[in-house]
Design an enzyme around this catalytic site. Structure first.
Site, mmCIF file in Angstrom:
data_model
loop_
_atom_site.group_PDB
_atom_site.id
_atom_site.type_symbol
_atom_site.label_atom_id
_atom_site.label_comp_id
_atom_site.label_asym_id
_atom_site.label_seq_id
_atom_site.Cartn_x
_atom_site.Cartn_y
_atom_site.Cartn_z
ATOM 1 N N GLY A 146 58.097 69.620 8.448
ATOM 2 C CA GLY A 146 57.479 68.430 7.877
ATOM 3 C C GLY A 146 57.800 67.218 8.725
ATOM 4 N N GLY A 147 57.417 66.048 8.224
ATOM 5 C CA GLY A 147 57.590 64.823 8.985
ATOM 6 C C GLY A 147 59.034 64.459 9.255
ATOM 7 N N MET A 148 59.956 64.956 8.410
ATOM 8 C CA MET A 148 61.362 64.612 8.581
ATOM 9 C C MET A 148 62.155 65.714 9.274
ATOM 10 S SD MET A 148 61.738 61.546 7.501
ATOM 11 C CE MET A 148 63.505 61.363 7.273
ATOM 12 N N LYS B 29 68.403 71.972 9.105
ATOM 13 C CA LYS B 29 67.295 71.032 9.243
ATOM 14 C C LYS B 29 67.457 70.286 10.561
ATOM 15 C CE LYS B 29 64.892 67.295 6.851
ATOM 16 N NZ LYS B 29 64.873 66.465 5.621
ATOM 17 N N GLU C 162 62.287 70.139 10.967
ATOM 18 C CA GLU C 162 62.016 71.554 10.748
ATOM 19 C C GLU C 162 63.249 72.200 10.128
ATOM 20 O OE1 GLU C 162 60.986 73.095 14.569
ATOM 21 O OE2 GLU C 162 58.964 72.252 14.529
ATOM 22 N N VAL C 163 63.013 73.108 9.178
ATOM 23 C CA VAL C 163 64.114 73.779 8.496
ATOM 24 C C VAL C 163 64.113 75.258 8.874
ATOM 25 C CG1 VAL C 163 65.168 74.339 6.279
ATOM 26 C CG2 VAL C 163 64.001 72.145 6.579
ATOM 27 N N ASP D 11 61.322 61.535 -2.798
ATOM 28 C CA ASP D 11 60.310 62.488 -2.326
ATOM 29 C C ASP D 11 60.268 63.725 -3.219
ATOM 30 O OD1 ASP D 11 58.302 63.545 -0.736
ATOM 31 O OD2 ASP D 11 59.694 64.440 0.699
ATOM 32 N N LEU E 199 61.760 78.246 8.245
ATOM 33 C CA LEU E 199 61.487 78.230 6.811
ATOM 34 C C LEU E 199 60.381 77.247 6.452
ATOM 35 C CD1 LEU E 199 65.123 78.356 5.355
ATOM 36 C CD2 LEU E 199 63.486 80.235 5.565
#
Length: 206
Positions: free
Chosen positions: A21-23, A41, A25-26, A136, A18
């Site tokens: 990002g830096g935190m 996530k 993968e979803v 965020d 989906l």
């Protein structure tokens, strides 16, 4: 990292990527035990190898699990898959568009955007009352379901108002207050610049 469709993490079968990002993968996944679609996530390998970063991810699960409100995406759990050595968060999957997708190239009227902003504000207020800030906020972190309800996503940088951790080096560069960046005296006002970023009123409203 990258997980292919059909990969199984514990009781969850990966369907599609989906976002990333830096935190983490979803992924869209199927809960084979409960027969429902969920969002998963996955923590990056570099994060999972770092106890401090892993702790941040686990706190995200605890943070989201403590918030039960229609305008905040629900978290179902946090697990570790031993076969792939991956830590992941199981969340509510929300059909629909992100706010960024909704306003991209198609300015919204005040009557369209105002109800969404009110819902976002209510969601944030609920989090703040629980002693939690998001840190965020941005259009990509708000999903609008087919019924027109807004849901705040991704508390990847969330923390208790009582905590005083500085931002992670991999934190995104979305609108944030100096308080959030320095972690000095963290409180609800930290989310105010992010709310303005979500609005992007100058291009969202016609």
């Amino acid at each position: 990292m990258g997980l292919e469709s059909g990969t199984k993490l514990a009781a969850f079968e990966i369907t599609a990527l989906l976002s990333k990002g830096g935190m983490g993968e979803v992924y869209l996944a199927r809960d084979t035990k409960l027969g429902r679609d969920v969002a998963i996530k996955v923590l990056p390998d570099s994060f999972a190898a770092d106890p401090e970063r892993l702790g941040r991810f686990e706190r995200e699960a605890q943070t989201l699990a403590s918030l039960n409100y229609p305008n905040i995406a629900t978290v179902y759990g946090f697990e570790h898959d031993a076969d792939h050595n991956l830590h992941f968060l199981i969340m509510e999957h929300i059909d629909g568009q992100t706010l960024s997708e909704r306003i991209n190239g198609k300015p919204l009227s005040i009557s369209q955007i105002l109800p969404l902003f009110i819902q976002i504000a209510h969601g944030l207020n609920t989090a703040h009352e629980a002693g939690i800030i998001h840190r965020d906020l941005k259009p990509d972190n708000v999903k609008i379901n087919p019924s027109g309800n807004a849901k705040i996503l991704d508390f990847g940088l969330a923390k208790s108002i009582a905590q005083s951790e500085p931002l992670d080096a991999n934190a995104p560069t979305t609108p944030m207050s100096p308080v959030a960046v320095t972690a000095k005296g963290t409180f609800e006002i930290t989310d105010v610049p992010g709310t303005g970023g979500i609005g992007e009123v100058y291009r969202a409203i016609r």
